[in-house]
Design a protein around this motif. Structure first.
Motif, mmCIF file in Angstrom:
data_model
loop_
_atom_site.group_PDB
_atom_site.id
_atom_site.type_symbol
_atom_site.label_atom_id
_atom_site.label_comp_id
_atom_site.label_asym_id
_atom_site.label_seq_id
_atom_site.Cartn_x
_atom_site.Cartn_y
_atom_site.Cartn_z
ATOM 1 N N THR A 199 0.838 -1.199 0.000
ATOM 2 C CA THR A 199 0.000 0.000 0.000
ATOM 3 C C THR A 199 0.868 1.242 0.000
ATOM 4 O O THR A 199 1.843 1.311 0.748
ATOM 5 C CB THR A 199 -0.902 0.025 1.239
ATOM 6 N N ASN A 200 0.549 2.202 -0.854
ATOM 7 C CA ASN A 200 1.365 3.416 -0.888
ATOM 8 C C ASN A 200 0.905 4.393 0.175
ATOM 9 O O ASN A 200 -0.020 4.131 0.935
ATOM 10 C CB ASN A 200 1.342 4.057 -2.291
ATOM 11 N N SER A 201 1.580 5.576 0.211
ATOM 12 C CA SER A 201 1.307 6.549 1.267
ATOM 13 C C SER A 201 -0.083 7.136 1.176
ATOM 14 O O SER A 201 -0.548 7.784 2.096
ATOM 15 C CB SER A 201 2.346 7.680 1.200
ATOM 16 N N ARG A 202 -0.778 6.892 0.058
ATOM 17 C CA ARG A 202 -2.123 7.426 -0.093
ATOM 18 C C ARG A 202 -3.168 6.346 0.104
ATOM 19 O O ARG A 202 -4.339 6.530 -0.196
ATOM 20 C CB ARG A 202 -2.267 8.065 -1.472
ATOM 21 N N GLY A 203 -2.730 5.164 0.557
ATOM 22 C CA GLY A 203 -3.690 4.127 0.896
ATOM 23 C C GLY A 203 -4.040 3.184 -0.228
ATOM 24 O O GLY A 203 -4.993 2.422 -0.135
ATOM 25 N N PHE A 204 -3.291 3.168 -1.335
ATOM 26 C CA PHE A 204 -3.589 2.282 -2.445
ATOM 27 C C PHE A 204 -2.855 0.957 -2.285
ATOM 28 O O PHE A 204 -1.672 0.918 -1.965
ATOM 29 C CB PHE A 204 -3.155 2.917 -3.775
ATOM 30 N N ASP A 205 -3.542 -0.142 -2.528
ATOM 31 C CA ASP A 205 -2.931 -1.461 -2.481
ATOM 32 C C ASP A 205 -2.456 -1.818 -3.882
ATOM 33 O O ASP A 205 -3.247 -1.900 -4.811
ATOM 34 C CB ASP A 205 -3.954 -2.494 -2.001
ATOM 35 N N HIS A 206 -1.137 -2.036 -4.042
ATOM 36 C CA HIS A 206 -0.578 -2.307 -5.357
ATOM 37 C C HIS A 206 -0.170 -3.760 -5.545
ATOM 38 O O HIS A 206 0.565 -4.094 -6.464
ATOM 39 C CB HIS A 206 0.661 -1.422 -5.576
ATOM 40 N N SER A 207 -0.641 -4.647 -4.690
ATOM 41 C CA SER A 207 -0.212 -6.035 -4.755
ATOM 42 C C SER A 207 -0.517 -6.673 -6.101
ATOM 43 O O SER A 207 0.224 -7.523 -6.584
ATOM 44 C CB SER A 207 -0.901 -6.838 -3.637
ATOM 45 N N PHE A 208 -1.624 -6.276 -6.715
ATOM 46 C CA PHE A 208 -2.036 -6.908 -7.960
ATOM 47 C C PHE A 208 -1.997 -5.929 -9.122
ATOM 48 O O PHE A 208 -2.615 -6.143 -10.148
ATOM 49 C CB PHE A 208 -3.449 -7.480 -7.807
ATOM 50 N N CYS A 209 -1.239 -4.823 -8.947
ATOM 51 C CA CYS A 209 -1.152 -3.813 -10.010
ATOM 52 C C CYS A 209 -0.022 -4.158 -10.959
ATOM 53 O O CYS A 209 0.979 -4.747 -10.564
ATOM 54 C CB CYS A 209 -0.900 -2.417 -9.419
ATOM 55 N N PHE B 171 7.017 16.450 -7.164
ATOM 56 C CA PHE B 171 6.197 16.049 -8.310
ATOM 57 C C PHE B 171 5.018 15.200 -7.854
ATOM 58 O O PHE B 171 3.881 15.385 -8.288
ATOM 59 C CB PHE B 171 7.073 15.275 -9.295
ATOM 60 N N TYR B 172 5.286 14.270 -6.963
ATOM 61 C CA TYR B 172 4.273 13.348 -6.448
ATOM 62 C C TYR B 172 3.176 14.085 -5.680
ATOM 63 O O TYR B 172 1.997 13.754 -5.786
ATOM 64 C CB TYR B 172 4.974 12.335 -5.543
ATOM 65 N N ARG B 173 3.571 15.098 -4.925
ATOM 66 C CA ARG B 173 2.600 15.864 -4.139
ATOM 67 C C ARG B 173 1.597 16.599 -5.020
ATOM 68 O O ARG B 173 0.465 16.860 -4.605
ATOM 69 C CB ARG B 173 3.313 16.886 -3.257
ATOM 70 N N PHE B 174 2.028 16.957 -6.230
ATOM 71 C CA PHE B 174 1.167 17.736 -7.122
ATOM 72 C C PHE B 174 0.385 16.860 -8.103
ATOM 73 O O PHE B 174 -0.254 17.382 -9.010
ATOM 74 C CB PHE B 174 1.999 18.757 -7.900
ATOM 75 N N ALA B 175 0.417 15.545 -7.935
ATOM 76 C CA ALA B 175 -0.350 14.645 -8.801
ATOM 77 C C ALA B 175 -1.813 14.652 -8.373
ATOM 78 O O ALA B 175 -2.122 14.502 -7.192
ATOM 79 C CB ALA B 175 0.210 13.231 -8.729
ATOM 80 N N PRO C 125 -5.810 13.237 -8.235
ATOM 81 C CA PRO C 125 -6.370 11.883 -8.058
ATOM 82 C C PRO C 125 -6.604 11.144 -9.372
ATOM 83 O O PRO C 125 -6.648 9.920 -9.385
ATOM 84 C CB PRO C 125 -7.694 12.150 -7.335
ATOM 85 N N SER C 126 -6.740 11.878 -10.479
ATOM 86 C CA SER C 126 -6.972 11.226 -11.772
ATOM 87 C C SER C 126 -5.676 10.905 -12.505
ATOM 88 O O SER C 126 -5.697 10.329 -13.589
ATOM 89 C CB SER C 126 -7.850 12.124 -12.656
ATOM 90 N N SER C 127 -4.546 11.264 -11.926
ATOM 91 C CA SER C 127 -3.253 11.024 -12.565
ATOM 92 C C SER C 127 -2.803 9.584 -12.373
ATOM 93 O O SER C 127 -2.977 8.999 -11.305
ATOM 94 C CB SER C 127 -2.203 11.971 -11.978
ATOM 95 N N ILE C 128 -2.177 9.008 -13.406
ATOM 96 C CA ILE C 128 -1.638 7.663 -13.309
ATOM 97 C C ILE C 128 -0.547 7.593 -12.246
ATOM 98 O O ILE C 128 -0.337 6.578 -11.580
ATOM 99 C CB ILE C 128 -1.098 7.177 -14.680
ATOM 100 N N TRP C 129 0.170 8.718 -12.041
ATOM 101 C CA TRP C 129 1.251 8.751 -11.060
ATOM 102 C C TRP C 129 0.720 8.606 -9.630
ATOM 103 O O TRP C 129 1.415 8.114 -8.745
ATOM 104 C CB TRP C 129 2.025 10.062 -11.177
ATOM 105 N N TYR C 130 -0.498 9.059 -9.428
ATOM 106 C CA TYR C 130 -1.103 9.076 -8.091
ATOM 107 C C TYR C 130 -1.254 7.680 -7.506
ATOM 108 O O TYR C 130 -1.277 7.504 -6.293
ATOM 109 C CB TYR C 130 -2.473 9.747 -8.201
ATOM 110 N N GLU C 131 -1.340 6.681 -8.373
ATOM 111 C CA GLU C 131 -1.651 5.327 -7.928
ATOM 112 C C GLU C 131 -0.449 4.556 -7.392
ATOM 113 O O GLU C 131 -0.611 3.484 -6.827
ATOM 114 C CB GLU C 131 -2.272 4.542 -9.085
ATOM 115 N N TYR C 132 0.755 5.099 -7.597
ATOM 116 C CA TYR C 132 1.942 4.339 -7.240
ATOM 117 C C TYR C 132 2.754 5.044 -6.163
ATOM 118 O O TYR C 132 2.669 6.250 -5.995
ATOM 119 C CB TYR C 132 2.813 4.115 -8.483
ATOM 120 N N ASP C 133 3.547 4.263 -5.441
ATOM 121 C CA ASP C 133 4.380 4.866 -4.398
ATOM 122 C C ASP C 133 5.530 5.631 -5.037
ATOM 123 O O ASP C 133 5.915 5.402 -6.190
ATOM 124 C CB ASP C 133 4.885 3.812 -3.424
ATOM 125 N N ILE C 134 6.114 6.533 -4.282
ATOM 126 C CA ILE C 134 7.119 7.458 -4.788
ATOM 127 C C ILE C 134 8.336 6.744 -5.351
ATOM 128 O O ILE C 134 8.910 7.170 -6.360
ATOM 129 C CB ILE C 134 7.532 8.463 -3.687
#
Length: 211
Positions: free
Chosen positions: A2-12, A122-126, A128-137
């Motif tokens: 899970t990244n710092s924004r609470g997304f689980d990337h185990s199956f991404c 860069f990550y802070r300015f992504a 919620p609709s950005s592809i970058w937002y879904e992944y950890d830094i």
């Protein structure tokens, strides 16, 4: 994971796969935004960091439309903006033009004051609709450094072929620019699409076109 924004990337899938698979769709959306009838081709003198020459995408740009890296740093300092500070965050006072400039400068000075600080900005300015937002830094940083997006960290001059496009409702923006790649010694076309979230400008997409 899970990244710092609470997304689980185990199956991404990896950022590289996701970004490359979605680039054409993102580019189509960006240019659709640019051509939308609601868009105004406007930018005020107070919102622009440099003079724009209004040229087309194929031109190299005149000298008065090119901003060198030290000039950009000076412009930001004159606005009391220091990208190497650890508290560079989105706020309601930043214009879309300033957001783009802050991100470019932060990425150029990526390891100041510590490793990958620019990537964090860069990550802070992504948005919620950005592809970058879904992944950890760490994954975002790794992809940017190892792909065509590396130009974001290896440029030494900027050319703005035309002004920023802003929608009539003031909630969407599109900025086309060129970055001079230090390693390849050529101009590379970069486009930023931004939108407002809680009255703060955030980045929806960044697209790179190699010649």
């Amino acid at each position: 994971m899970t990244n710092s924004r609470g997304f689980d990337h185990s199956f991404c899938s990896s950022p590289k796969d996701e970004i490359e698979n979605n680039e054409e769709d993102e580019e189509e959306k960006a240019y659709s935004l640019l051509l939308n009838k609601e868009l105004l081709h406007e930018i005020s003198a107070r919102g622009s960091l440099i003079k724009n020459n209004g040229g087309d995408d194929s031109s190299e740009g005149s000298n008065d439309s090119i901003l060198l890296e030290d000039q950009l740093t000076g412009e930001l300092k004159s606005r009391n903006i220091t990208t190497t500070r650890t508290d560079v965050l989105p706020n309601t006072e930043r214009t879309p033009n300033e957001v783009v400039t802050i991100l470019l400068e932060a990425l150029r000075c990526n390891d100041e004051p510590y490793e990958n600080h620019g990537m964090e900005v860069f990550y802070r300015f992504a948005s919620p609709s950005s592809i970058w937002y879904e992944y950890d830094i760490d994954r975002v940083a790794s992809y940017i450094k190892s792909s065509k997006y590396s130009v974001l960290t290896m440029w030494h001059a900027i050319n703005y072929p035309r002004p920023l496009d802003l929608s009539i409702d003031g909630k969407r923006a599109y900025q086309l620019l060129r970055l001079r790649n230090k390693l390849r010694n050529c101009w590379e076309v970069v486009s930023f699409t931004l939108s407002k979230h809680d009255n703060c400008w955030l980045v929806d997409s960044v697209l790179i076109k190699l010649k």
